[in-house]
Design a protein around this motif. Sequence first.
Motif, PDB file in Angstrom:
ATOM      1  N   SER A  33      21.158  49.452  -5.746  1.00  0.00           N
ATOM      2  CA  SER A  33      21.982  49.589  -4.349  1.00  0.00           C
ATOM      3  C   SER A  33      22.264  51.217  -4.571  1.00  0.00           C
ATOM      4  O   SER A  33      22.944  51.780  -5.375  1.00  0.00           O
ATOM      5  CB  SER A  33      23.316  49.054  -4.083  1.00  0.00           C
ATOM      6  OG  SER A  33      22.977  47.479  -4.176  1.00  0.00           O
ATOM      7  N   GLY A  43      22.618  50.288   0.851  1.00  0.00           N
ATOM      8  CA  GLY A  43      21.148  49.856   0.889  1.00  0.00           C
ATOM      9  C   GLY A  43      20.739  49.122  -0.476  1.00  0.00           C
ATOM     10  O   GLY A  43      20.855  49.682  -1.595  1.00  0.00           O
ATOM     11  N   ALA A  67      16.794  50.982   3.250  1.00  0.00           N
ATOM     12  CA  ALA A  67      17.742  49.834   3.718  1.00  0.00           C
ATOM     13  C   ALA A  67      19.114  50.514   3.904  1.00  0.00           C
ATOM     14  O   ALA A  67      19.780  49.923   4.776  1.00  0.00           O
ATOM     15  CB  ALA A  67      17.992  48.699   2.557  1.00  0.00           C
ATOM     16  N   LEU A  68      19.651  51.559   3.146  1.00  0.00           N
ATOM     17  CA  LEU A  68      20.575  52.203   3.567  1.00  0.00           C
ATOM     18  C   LEU A  68      20.668  53.072   4.860  1.00  0.00           C
ATOM     19  O   LEU A  68      21.765  52.960   5.853  1.00  0.00           O
ATOM     20  CB  LEU A  68      21.066  53.487   2.506  1.00  0.00           C
ATOM     21  CG  LEU A  68      22.190  54.418   2.682  1.00  0.00           C
ATOM     22  CD1 LEU A  68      23.572  53.359   2.661  1.00  0.00           C
ATOM     23  CD2 LEU A  68      22.394  55.366   1.502  1.00  0.00           C
ATOM     24  N   ARG A 123      22.628  46.303   3.891  1.00  0.00           N
ATOM     25  CA  ARG A 123      21.225  45.755   4.200  1.00  0.00           C
ATOM     26  C   ARG A 123      20.480  45.916   3.130  1.00  0.00           C
ATOM     27  O   ARG A 123      20.613  46.668   2.179  1.00  0.00           O
ATOM     28  CB  ARG A 123      20.693  46.748   5.243  1.00  0.00           C
ATOM     29  CG  ARG A 123      21.637  46.718   6.731  1.00  0.00           C
ATOM     30  CD  ARG A 123      21.423  45.330   7.250  1.00  0.00           C
ATOM     31  NE  ARG A 123      22.296  45.132   8.381  1.00  0.00           N
ATOM     32  CZ  ARG A 123      23.588  44.767   8.537  1.00  0.00           C
ATOM     33  NH1 ARG A 123      24.042  44.377   7.589  1.00  0.00           N
ATOM     34  NH2 ARG A 123      24.103  44.821   9.523  1.00  0.00           N
ATOM     35  N   ASP A 128      13.587  52.795   9.817  1.00  0.00           N
ATOM     36  CA  ASP A 128      13.130  53.406   8.686  1.00  0.00           C
ATOM     37  C   ASP A 128      12.264  54.527   8.973  1.00  0.00           C
ATOM     38  O   ASP A 128      12.338  55.638   8.535  1.00  0.00           O
ATOM     39  CB  ASP A 128      12.397  52.336   7.945  1.00  0.00           C
ATOM     40  CG  ASP A 128      13.234  51.152   7.410  1.00  0.00           C
ATOM     41  OD1 ASP A 128      12.541  50.198   7.018  1.00  0.00           O
ATOM     42  OD2 ASP A 128      14.244  51.407   7.211  1.00  0.00           O
TER      43      ASP A 128
END
Length: 329
Positions: free
Chosen positions: A182, A272, A292-293, A305, A316
């Motif tokens: 993450s 993310g 995702a972040l 996310r 994205d």
Amino acid sequence: MLSLLSDPDEETLRNVAEALTESGQAVSIYDAEDNLRYANETYRGMFLVGYEGPYTFADILRYGAAHGLGVRIDDGDVEALIARTLPRRRSSRRKSFETDLLDGRWFWIEHTVLPNGWILTVGTDISALKHNEKSLRQAHESALLASRTDLLTGLPNRRYILELLDEALAAGEAPGAGLCASIIDIDQFKVVNDTYGHDAGDAVLRHFAQVFRESLRPGDHLGRIGGEEFLLLQMDFRLDDAARLLNGIRAEFPPATLPDQATRRPIAFSAGMTAALPHDDRSSILSRADRALYAAKAEGRNCTRIGLGMERTATDRAHAPAKTAGRSS
């Protein structure tokens, strides 16, 4: 002093023992039945203080263990030590080894089996050498730790956390292994710096690191990768369980007390998260977590996310991938 029994080699042994004694070494002579026949003052101080016999090798070890003398026994089981040692006493004509005593000293032992089965041991005090060796080892370990540590937060720094990521990915090639990565960003961090100053920003970073340290499982790692961004590695964890843990930390995250001791600042963060896929490398897994972040930031911050694959959302595509510096808080 114990005296040698009458023996054709007595005079030779005595002369050798006396010469070694003058050099400050610890000298002992045991006969073929492991009875102590000679011990100089240094040896007696190591093993025989207050002892009145019987002077067998095994009994001397037992006495030392009971009275805080002699060699250090790691597991404290003197009988096990005797059982291990006796069969090897005469297994080779000459051997050398180091041993540490209960009083903290270290000795280098030269162990010689004579032609008649007697044993001559000569011990040299190497405590100063071992102390220097320990000091050098501690200095090396301290330097290594400093090279791996972010000075502000005490967390692994960027280089080290990325090395841990590489190691985890390599280990993840084994069947059944799992890794969740993450990228975490403290929300509105620039506002803290602009409003309260950089000392307050530093306090928030230290507080953030401390809370996470206390919340993670043993074996998981959080490292600072730049500014207010962090990389979290969770080992052997399912993705949904990892997300649940991260969201639980967020829900109970205590506010940070700023340097003025009067201001308490709530802390929010976006994350993310992704799970390692077969053939992932550092670049691919970080790119997926980074996208995702960006999605978490675009959806209002203060959330997690998950990046499940290489697909790219409209959010994205609106951002350049995998850049630590310059991201909006």
